[in-house]
Write an enzyme that holds these catalytic residues in place. Structure first.
Site, PDB file in Angstrom:
ATOM      1  N   GLU A  19      48.957  39.598  45.331  1.00 14.88           N
ATOM      2  CA  GLU A  19      50.031  40.370  44.709  1.00 14.88           C
ATOM      3  C   GLU A  19      50.929  41.104  45.705  1.00 14.88           C
ATOM      4  O   GLU A  19      50.967  42.341  45.738  1.00 14.88           O
ATOM      5  CB  GLU A  19      49.446  41.381  43.708  1.00 14.88           C
ATOM      6  CG  GLU A  19      48.659  40.743  42.583  1.00 14.88           C
ATOM      7  CD  GLU A  19      48.298  41.723  41.467  1.00 14.88           C
ATOM      8  OE1 GLU A  19      48.619  42.925  41.584  1.00 14.88           O
ATOM      9  OE2 GLU A  19      47.692  41.297  40.465  1.00 14.88           O
ATOM     10  N   GLU A  63      43.337  36.355  38.293  1.00 14.14           N
ATOM     11  CA  GLU A  63      42.899  37.612  37.671  1.00 14.14           C
ATOM     12  C   GLU A  63      43.433  37.668  36.259  1.00 14.14           C
ATOM     13  O   GLU A  63      44.588  37.334  36.003  1.00 14.14           O
ATOM     14  CB  GLU A  63      43.448  38.853  38.393  1.00 14.14           C
ATOM     15  CG  GLU A  63      42.801  39.187  39.697  1.00 14.14           C
ATOM     16  CD  GLU A  63      43.393  40.445  40.335  1.00 14.14           C
ATOM     17  OE1 GLU A  63      43.856  41.347  39.612  1.00 14.14           O
ATOM     18  OE2 GLU A  63      43.387  40.503  41.572  1.00 14.14           O
TER      19      GLU A  63
HETATM   20  C1  FCB Z   1      45.653  43.885  39.956  1.00 12.52           C
HETATM   21  C2  FCB Z   1      44.914  44.008  41.256  1.00 12.52           C
HETATM   22  C3  FCB Z   1      43.418  44.225  41.098  1.00 12.52           C
HETATM   23  C4  FCB Z   1      43.118  45.159  39.951  1.00 12.52           C
HETATM   24  C5  FCB Z   1      43.828  44.719  38.699  1.00 12.52           C
HETATM   25  C6  FCB Z   1      43.536  45.567  37.486  1.00 12.52           C
HETATM   26  O1  FCB Z   1      46.978  44.240  40.137  1.00 12.52           O
HETATM   27  O2  FCB Z   1      45.098  42.854  42.040  1.00 12.52           O
HETATM   28  O3  FCB Z   1      42.925  44.693  42.319  1.00 12.52           O
HETATM   29  O4  FCB Z   1      43.409  46.450  40.302  1.00 12.52           O
HETATM   30  O5  FCB Z   1      45.211  44.705  38.917  1.00 12.52           O
END
Ligand code: FCB
Length: 475
Positions: free
Chosen positions: A180, A374
């Site tokens: 990210e 994620e």
């Molecule tokens: C993302 C991050 C991860 C976590 C999630 C909830 O932006 O990559 O580390 O904090 O959000």
């Protein structure tokens, strides 16, 4: 494993629509600073998050990652827990300050030893290691020399990538450079909500570029060192105009889409920044830091694009609105407050927005294989009287988003895997320990891990490579 939840499992055939393609990768994700603790052990140097946590008012209740989930000492137990859940794959990140405490220069072999042991433990349990090289814990010493606003950091990152690959490359097949970069640049140097807490629009765009350049240089180095699969994980926004019929709202969405998505995806996958984003950046900073040839470096081939998704964005034109600090140049643009169901962290739940996002990347950047690296939900669930954690809301969130993935696959999107965020509750950045995203509950006083109902549900999803028609298991 400290508790078990009884799960009704059955082998009745599933409707084809709820099965995932053969070979679909099932995993869970974490990040070094969020789980490891042991910040002063075995020669680790300070990171920007150590500093940020110690700056009053930055992190909820003054929480720090000093101990976190104590994973540094409990990784054997944690890997056993992953194996019990049936994870095929585990996405973890390497803490750069453990490897090069000053960001450049001498290598701390004790730091490499830790990841060596962890990687062996995973492989010993049949779990495929997926390594992220940078999940936000920049060595403080590099920040002191300009951080991501400086080109030196991009060059240092490529060197660090090679060091880690030289040690783990014989066992790790999948290498993700950055997690990210939008957050690193816009939250780290724009709103200051994340470390290093800078608020300077010019630095935001320098950081965007040097993060991407660091990715490109590292990707090239990893490839020539023999890495099998190279990737980057973005958090592309699923952004829509509030009123698609309103030209001003559509224009607002163009800018936000540019800042969140195209500024990363275009150089990565098409080899150049979009013209409108070059003009946008030039309003804040002289673009001479983008040198000839940089975009070609950033355009290094990747094998898979990691997509992190949690919540959609709806934007509209609202004259007089000041620019959002994490989106320089968005004067007159308003983000809609979440509507409908939200998670504990206030994020709107809309699985269809994930399908839309995947479809869009597939359409605009054809031929890009993707993985969800994620996805998950924060709910403040704790143990009930029976000692179990009945997080049906999390199961519902995950079930909905997995169905959204299936919809995208049915539209032709080449989606190869899914990593739940997160394996266990952990340090949620500026929110400290107040937000729990884990499939496994962590009691931060005792460090006891207890799989939530969602963990047992996920275990069954993995076993079936699919979802039940009811969308629930064990109820
Ligand atoms: C993302 C991050 C991860 C976590 C999630 C909830 O932006 O990559 O580390 O904090 O959000």
């Amino acid at each position: 494993m400290t508790a078990t939840v009884s799960v009704e499992s059955s082998d009745e055939p599933l409707a084809s629509g709820v099965r995932f393609p053969d070979g679909f990768v099932w995993g869970a994700a974490t990040a070094s600073y969020q789980i490891e603790g042991a910040v002063n052990e075995d020669g680790r140097g300070p990171s920007i998050w150590d500093t940020f946590c110690r700056t009053p008012g930055r992190v909820h209740a003054g929480h720090t990652g000093d101990v976190a989930c104590d994973h540094y000492h409990r990784y054997v137990e944690d890997v056993a827990m992953m194996a019990d859940l049936g994870l095929a794959s585990y996405r973890y990140s390497i803490a750069w300050p453990r490897i090069q405490p000053d960001g450049t220069g001498p290598v701390n072999t004790r730091g490499l030893d830790f990841y060596d042991r962890l990687t062996d433990e995973l492989i010993g349990k049949g779990i495929d290691p997926v390594v992220t090289l940078y999940h936000w814990d920049l060595p403080q010493s590099l920040e002191d020399r300009g951080g991501w606003a400086s080109r030196e950091t991009a060059e240092a990152f490529a060197e660090y990538a090679q060091i880690v690959h030289a040690r783990l490359g014989d066992r790790v097949r999948t290498w993700t450079t950055l997690n990210e970069p939008w957050c690193s640049a816009y939250l780290g140097y724009g709103s200051g909500r994340h470390a290093p807490g800078v608020t300077d629009p010019a630095s935001v765009f320098k950081a965007v570029h040097h993060l991407l350049l660091g990715h490109g240089l590292a990707a090239r180095a990893l490839r020539s060192a023999g890495a099998q699969s190279v990737s980057i994980t973005l958090n592309p926004a699923s952004v829509l105009p509030l009123d698609p019929e309103n030209a001003a709202d559509v224009e607002a969405a163009r800018i936000v889409d540019g800042l969140n998505n195209r500024i990363f995806l275009d150089p990565l996958l098409r080899g150049q920044y979009p013209d409108d984003m070059r003009e946008h950046m030039a309003r804040f900073v002289d673009l001479s830091f983008i040198r000839d040839g940089d975009e070609a470096i950033i355009n290094a081939p990747i094998d898979v694009l990691g997509v992190n998704y949690y919540t959609p964005s709806y934007v509209s034109a609202k004259p007089g609105t000041p620019s959002a600090p994490d989106a320089p140049g968005t004067d007159g643009v308003a983000w809609r407050e979440p509507v409908g169901p939200i998670t504990d962290i206030g994020w709107q739940i809309e699985p269809a927005a994930l399908t839309r996002l995947l479809d869009r990347i597939h359409r605009d950047y054809p031929g890009t294989p993707m993985m969800i690296t994620e996805n998950g939900a924060s709910y403040g669930d704790g143990p009930s009287e029976d000692g179990a954690i009945h997080d049906t809301n999390r199961i519902e969130y995950l079930d909905g988003h997995l169905r959204a993935c299936l919809d995208a696959i049915s539209h032709g999107v080449d989606l190869r895997g899914y990593f739940a965020w997160s394996l266990m509750d952990n340090f949620e950045w500026a929110e400290g320990y107040a937000k729990r995203f884990g499939l496994v509950h962590v009691d931060y006083t005792t460090q006891q891990r207890v799989p939530k109902d969602s963990a047992r549900w996920y275990q069954e999803v993995i076993r079936r490579n699919g979802l039940t028609d009811q969308g629930r298991i064990g109820e």
